[in-house]
Design a protein around this motif. Structure first.
Motif, mmCIF file in Angstrom:
data_model
loop_
_atom_site.group_PDB
_atom_site.id
_atom_site.type_symbol
_atom_site.label_atom_id
_atom_site.label_comp_id
_atom_site.label_asym_id
_atom_site.label_seq_id
_atom_site.Cartn_x
_atom_site.Cartn_y
_atom_site.Cartn_z
ATOM 1 N N SER A 5 0.855 -1.189 0.000
ATOM 2 C CA SER A 5 0.000 0.000 0.000
ATOM 3 C C SER A 5 0.889 1.236 0.000
ATOM 4 C CB SER A 5 -0.907 0.008 1.235
ATOM 5 O OG SER A 5 -0.152 0.335 2.398
ATOM 6 N N PHE A 6 0.282 2.384 -0.101
ATOM 7 C CA PHE A 6 1.044 3.632 -0.085
ATOM 8 C C PHE A 6 1.757 3.847 1.253
ATOM 9 C CE2 PHE A 6 -1.584 4.493 -3.781
ATOM 10 C CZ PHE A 6 -0.718 5.196 -4.616
ATOM 11 N N GLU A 7 1.346 3.133 2.277
ATOM 12 C CA GLU A 7 2.034 3.217 3.568
ATOM 13 C C GLU A 7 3.460 2.685 3.471
ATOM 14 O OE1 GLU A 7 0.801 4.595 6.442
ATOM 15 O OE2 GLU A 7 -0.867 5.224 5.158
ATOM 16 N N ASP A 8 3.735 1.863 2.464
ATOM 17 C CA ASP A 8 5.078 1.299 2.289
ATOM 18 C C ASP A 8 6.029 2.262 1.589
ATOM 19 O OD1 ASP A 8 4.710 -1.498 3.294
ATOM 20 O OD2 ASP A 8 3.194 -1.544 1.710
ATOM 21 N N ILE A 9 5.497 3.352 1.025
ATOM 22 C CA ILE A 9 6.317 4.309 0.292
ATOM 23 C C ILE A 9 7.024 5.253 1.258
ATOM 24 C CG2 ILE A 9 6.226 6.259 -1.327
ATOM 25 C CD1 ILE A 9 6.000 3.536 -2.654
ATOM 26 N N TYR A 10 8.296 5.476 1.005
ATOM 27 C CA TYR A 10 9.121 6.354 1.840
ATOM 28 C C TYR A 10 8.729 7.813 1.609
ATOM 29 C CZ TYR A 10 13.405 8.878 3.220
ATOM 30 O OH TYR A 10 14.310 9.750 3.766
ATOM 31 N N THR A 11 8.552 8.552 2.693
ATOM 32 C CA THR A 11 8.288 9.992 2.608
ATOM 33 C C THR A 11 9.414 10.742 3.287
ATOM 34 O OG1 THR A 11 5.881 9.669 2.607
ATOM 35 C CG2 THR A 11 6.695 11.858 3.187
ATOM 36 N N LEU A 12 10.061 11.607 2.534
ATOM 37 C CA LEU A 12 11.133 12.442 3.075
ATOM 38 C C LEU A 12 10.502 13.653 3.737
ATOM 39 C CD1 LEU A 12 14.202 13.131 3.284
ATOM 40 C CD2 LEU A 12 13.915 14.375 1.124
ATOM 41 N N GLY A 13 10.484 13.672 5.048
ATOM 42 C CA GLY A 13 9.860 14.760 5.784
ATOM 43 C C GLY A 13 9.449 14.283 7.168
ATOM 44 N N VAL A 69 1.282 25.214 -1.722
ATOM 45 C CA VAL A 69 0.544 24.289 -0.862
ATOM 46 C C VAL A 69 0.355 23.004 -1.662
ATOM 47 C CG1 VAL A 69 -0.648 25.985 0.574
ATOM 48 C CG2 VAL A 69 -1.685 25.261 -1.590
ATOM 49 N N LYS A 70 0.368 21.893 -0.964
ATOM 50 C CA LYS A 70 0.160 20.601 -1.626
ATOM 51 C C LYS A 70 -0.645 19.695 -0.712
ATOM 52 C CE LYS A 70 2.226 16.944 -4.315
ATOM 53 N NZ LYS A 70 3.263 16.632 -5.291
ATOM 54 N N PHE A 71 -1.557 18.941 -1.319
ATOM 55 C CA PHE A 71 -2.407 18.023 -0.567
ATOM 56 C C PHE A 71 -2.505 16.685 -1.300
ATOM 57 C CE2 PHE A 71 -3.858 22.359 0.036
ATOM 58 C CZ PHE A 71 -3.900 22.480 1.414
ATOM 59 N N TYR A 72 -2.511 15.612 -0.514
ATOM 60 C CA TYR A 72 -2.811 14.285 -1.047
ATOM 61 C C TYR A 72 -4.115 13.811 -0.427
ATOM 62 C CZ TYR A 72 1.630 13.409 -3.413
ATOM 63 O OH TYR A 72 2.687 13.448 -4.296
ATOM 64 N N PHE A 73 -4.926 13.133 -1.234
ATOM 65 C CA PHE A 73 -6.174 12.564 -0.755
ATOM 66 C C PHE A 73 -5.988 11.065 -0.521
ATOM 67 C CE2 PHE A 73 -7.551 16.273 -3.399
ATOM 68 C CZ PHE A 73 -7.926 17.068 -2.332
ATOM 69 N N PRO A 74 -6.876 10.420 0.205
ATOM 70 C CA PRO A 74 -6.698 8.991 0.529
ATOM 71 C C PRO A 74 -6.565 8.124 -0.725
ATOM 72 C CG PRO A 74 -8.446 9.948 1.861
ATOM 73 C CD PRO A 74 -8.096 10.977 0.825
ATOM 74 N N GLU A 183 11.066 -5.275 4.270
ATOM 75 C CA GLU A 183 10.411 -6.150 3.299
ATOM 76 C C GLU A 183 10.432 -5.622 1.875
ATOM 77 O OE1 GLU A 183 6.848 -8.396 4.675
ATOM 78 O OE2 GLU A 183 6.798 -6.866 6.240
ATOM 79 N N THR A 184 10.765 -4.341 1.696
ATOM 80 C CA THR A 184 10.706 -3.758 0.354
ATOM 81 C C THR A 184 12.009 -3.060 -0.026
ATOM 82 O OG1 THR A 184 9.821 -1.633 1.143
ATOM 83 C CG2 THR A 184 8.215 -3.360 0.577
ATOM 84 N N ALA A 185 12.198 -2.928 -1.325
ATOM 85 C CA ALA A 185 13.249 -2.084 -1.905
ATOM 86 C C ALA A 185 12.535 -1.151 -2.873
ATOM 87 C CB ALA A 185 14.293 -2.922 -2.639
ATOM 88 N N GLU A 186 12.556 0.133 -2.561
ATOM 89 C CA GLU A 186 11.808 1.107 -3.358
ATOM 90 C C GLU A 186 12.706 1.791 -4.380
ATOM 91 O OE1 GLU A 186 9.358 5.319 -2.802
ATOM 92 O OE2 GLU A 186 9.723 4.032 -1.055
ATOM 93 N N ILE A 187 12.278 1.747 -5.639
ATOM 94 C CA ILE A 187 12.972 2.457 -6.718
ATOM 95 C C ILE A 187 12.510 3.903 -6.712
ATOM 96 C CG2 ILE A 187 13.139 2.666 -9.230
ATOM 97 C CD1 ILE A 187 12.990 -0.381 -9.392
ATOM 98 N N ASP A 188 13.456 4.821 -6.588
ATOM 99 C CA ASP A 188 13.120 6.241 -6.492
ATOM 100 C C ASP A 188 14.122 7.053 -7.307
ATOM 101 O OD1 ASP A 188 11.568 8.422 -5.437
ATOM 102 O OD2 ASP A 188 13.205 8.846 -4.059
ATOM 103 N N GLY A 241 -2.733 0.456 -6.899
ATOM 104 C CA GLY A 241 -3.637 1.524 -6.497
ATOM 105 C C GLY A 241 -3.186 2.889 -6.964
ATOM 106 N N PHE A 242 -4.042 3.885 -6.697
ATOM 107 C CA PHE A 242 -3.746 5.258 -7.108
ATOM 108 C C PHE A 242 -3.982 6.214 -5.949
ATOM 109 C CE2 PHE A 242 -8.299 4.793 -7.868
ATOM 110 C CZ PHE A 242 -8.826 5.997 -7.393
ATOM 111 N N LYS A 243 -3.467 7.420 -6.095
ATOM 112 C CA LYS A 243 -3.678 8.458 -5.090
ATOM 113 C C LYS A 243 -3.680 9.821 -5.792
ATOM 114 C CE LYS A 243 -1.618 8.329 -1.001
ATOM 115 N NZ LYS A 243 -0.604 8.490 0.066
#
Length: 252
Positions: A5-13, A69-74, A183-188, A241-243
């Protein structure tokens, strides 16, 4: 494959505020990086619910000298018709990202190309990495490019981030970051120099991830309206999925 899920994605902040409605991320080391300074809604807001959060973030960013300003929705929810109309009227950029995942064993086998060489970034070639990315980042302005340069140096010291360079016939041609978790390796941050595209360099960089982390699920984010997403599908990545995200840059 674990449920991604998107919870697995790394967020810098850093999370600087959180309540039942949203979570706010802030990264003072790079205030011009929109994807590190934003609010993520936990539930899809109605227009009356969105407006006070919009006002709050605008004022918060103004105090820090930030013009956006930036916003993400569920995940997997589209803005309502009313909210979408308001955002369009206010001049927001509206787009969406897509999440993909793959087990390394399912990545297509590549024909060996001796012209392409993949190397991890070390003390010996870190300046090459910095220069290559700086030239790309100038597209977003010198302030962004200089702050990104400092970010790359910080990430070079992070044991959970592996920076990779690609060379074509000995010339620096592309790069990618690998963000490593249990558990993951994220390509960024995958990018290939324009003059070296369509030579298999992007696939070779991905293949390096697959070979280096064969036991992990490899994940990545793609722009929902960009062409690389079609390539990922052909490479056997699974859509997860999408966001939707929206942003606005003010002139004052």
């Amino acid at each position: 494959m674990k449920q991604i899920s998107f919870e697995d994605i790394y967020t810098l902040g850093k999370v600087v505020a959180e309540n039942n409605v949203y979570k706010q991320f802030h990264y003072p080391e790079m205030l011009v990086r929109y994807d590190s300074n934003f609010i993520e809604f936990k539930e899809l807001p109605s227009l009356p619910e969105f407006k006070p959060v919009e006002k709050y973030l605008r004022e918060y960013h103004q105090k820090n000298g930030q013009k956006h300003v930036k916003f993400y929705f569920p995940a997997n929810k589209k803005p309502t018709t009313e909210l979408n109309a308001y955002l369009e009227d206010r001049g927001y950029e509206i787009g969406f990202i897509e999440l993909y995942a793959i087990q390394p064993k399912h990545f297509p086998k590549l024909v060996n190309n001796p012209d392409i060489e993949i190397k991890e970034v070390t003390e010996e070639n870190v300046e090459t990495c910095l220069h290559l990315q700086y030239q790309h980042d100038l597209e977003y302005g010198s302030e962004f490019a200089n702050q990104k340069k400092d970010l790359i140096k910080r990430q070079f010291e992070d044991p959970n981030i592996l920076q990779i360079l690609a060379y074509y016939k000995g010339n620096p041609a592309g790069y990618v970051d690998i963000i490593i978790s249990n558990e993951t390796a994220e390509i960024d941050n995958l990018s290939v120099e324009e003059k070296y595209r369509n030579k298999g360099i992007g696939s070779k960089l991905q293949n390096y991830v697959m070979e280096t982390f064969p036991q992990k699920t490899v994940i990545l984010i793609a722009d929902g309206e960009d062409t690389p997403r079609e390539m990922y599908k052909k490479q056997n990545y699974q859509y997860c999925g999408f966001k939707y995200g929206v942003q606005k840059v003010y002139q004052d």
